[in-house]
Design a protein around this motif. Structure first.
Motif, short mmCIF file in Angstrom:
data_model
loop_
_atom_site.label_atom_id
_atom_site.label_comp_id
_atom_site.label_asym_id
_atom_site.label_seq_id
_atom_site.Cartn_x
_atom_site.Cartn_y
_atom_site.Cartn_z
N MET A 1 1.01 -0.99 -0.16
CA MET A 1 0.43 -0.08 -0.14
C MET A 1 0.97 1.01 -0.07
N THR A 2 0.82 2.19 -1.26
CA THR A 2 1.08 3.65 -0.50
C THR A 2 1.56 4.45 0.12
N ALA A 3 2.27 5.09 0.24
CA ALA A 3 2.31 6.19 1.47
C ALA A 3 0.50 7.15 1.41
N GLU A 4 0.65 7.71 0.05
CA GLU A 4 -0.92 8.16 0.47
C GLU A 4 -1.95 7.51 0.34
N LYS A 5 -2.40 5.87 0.14
CA LYS A 5 -3.07 5.82 0.53
C LYS A 5 -3.56 5.41 2.00
N ASN A 6 -2.31 5.45 2.78
CA ASN A 6 -2.26 5.02 4.12
C ASN A 6 -2.80 6.25 5.02
N ALA A 7 -2.65 7.61 3.69
CA ALA A 7 -2.85 8.33 4.60
C ALA A 7 -4.34 9.03 4.52
N GLU A 8 -4.87 8.55 3.43
CA GLU A 8 -6.28 8.57 2.93
C GLU A 8 -7.00 7.74 3.97
N THR A 9 -6.67 6.70 4.11
CA THR A 9 -6.82 5.40 5.38
C THR A 9 -6.92 6.04 7.02
N GLU A 10 -5.69 6.83 6.76
CA GLU A 10 -6.23 7.69 8.80
C GLU A 10 -6.66 8.23 8.71
N LEU A 11 -6.83 9.40 7.59
CA LEU A 11 -7.28 10.08 7.59
C LEU A 11 -9.15 9.72 7.55
N LEU A 12 -9.60 8.59 6.92
CA LEU A 12 -10.84 8.30 7.18
C LEU A 12 -11.25 7.58 8.40
N GLU A 13 -10.20 6.91 9.24
CA GLU A 13 -10.71 6.76 10.23
C GLU A 13 -10.66 7.65 11.08
N LYS A 14 -9.82 8.74 11.72
CA LYS A 14 -10.11 9.56 12.29
C LYS A 14 -11.12 10.17 12.41
N LYS A 15 -11.96 10.19 10.29
CA LYS A 15 -13.65 11.30 10.40
C LYS A 15 -14.02 10.25 10.97
N ILE A 16 -13.74 8.88 10.85
CA ILE A 16 -15.29 8.59 10.65
C ILE A 16 -15.79 8.16 13.37
N CYS A 17 -14.48 7.87 13.44
CA CYS A 17 -14.18 7.71 14.62
C CYS A 17 -14.23 9.35 15.70
N ASP A 18 -13.69 10.66 14.41
CA ASP A 18 -14.52 11.73 15.20
C ASP A 18 -16.61 12.05 15.10
N TYR A 19 -16.84 11.08 13.88
CA TYR A 19 -18.20 11.85 13.41
C TYR A 19 -19.09 11.46 14.50
N GLY A 20 -20.01 12.01 14.54
CA GLY A 20 -21.99 12.19 15.31
C GLY A 20 -22.18 10.73 15.43
N ALA A 21 -23.47 11.26 16.17
CA ALA A 21 -24.42 10.60 16.26
C ALA A 21 -24.54 8.89 14.88
N SER A 22 -24.89 9.96 13.69
CA SER A 22 -25.67 9.63 12.53
C SER A 22 -24.79 8.73 11.72
N LYS A 23 -23.56 8.44 12.02
CA LYS A 23 -22.51 7.59 12.39
C LYS A 23 -22.92 6.09 10.97
N TYR A 24 -23.74 5.37 11.89
CA TYR A 24 -24.20 3.86 11.25
C TYR A 24 -25.64 4.50 10.42
N LYS A 25 -25.97 5.49 10.29
CA LYS A 25 -27.24 5.84 9.29
C LYS A 25 -26.53 6.15 8.41
N ASP A 26 -25.48 6.99 8.48
CA ASP A 26 -24.42 7.01 6.88
C ASP A 26 -23.30 5.99 6.59
N LEU A 27 -23.23 5.32 7.29
CA LEU A 27 -22.96 4.61 6.33
C LEU A 27 -23.43 3.45 5.26
N VAL A 28 -24.59 3.79 5.91
CA VAL A 28 -25.97 2.82 4.99
C VAL A 28 -25.25 3.44 3.74
#
Length: 97
Positions: A1-28
């Protein structure tokens, strides 16, 4: 996996962890959006895992609204239903008999 993909994955994981209560609905919603963007020419060759990441970022960042996703998903469903309802042409081998 490239460094760019790792950075994107980390960014996504952080945003999802910090996301509000609607994260499960928004996941759908993001899963529906992944199916929609799979139909786009530039995304046809991407694996579904990448499409899900891309869709999640689109939803979490607010680039795509829930209404847009629902509308696009309904359009895809209508197109699929129309294809199923359309009469099928006989195959060339069956027509030759």
């Amino acid at each position: 996996m490239t460094a760019e993909k790792n950075a994107e994955t980390e960014l996504l994981e952080k945003k999802i962890c910090d996301y509000g209560a609607s994260k499960y609905k928004d996941l759908v919603v993001a899963m529906k959006w992944a199916r929609v963007i799979k139909r786009q020419e530039e995304n046809r060759s991407l694996p579904m895992a990448q499409l899900i990441d891309k869709a999640l970022l689109d939803i979490v960042d607010g680039r795509v609204a829930r209404e847009q996703v629902e509308e696009a998903a309904a359009k895809l469903a209508a197109e699929a239903a129309a294809r199923e309802a359309a009469p099928r042409r006989p195959r060339a081998s069956a027509a030759a008999e």
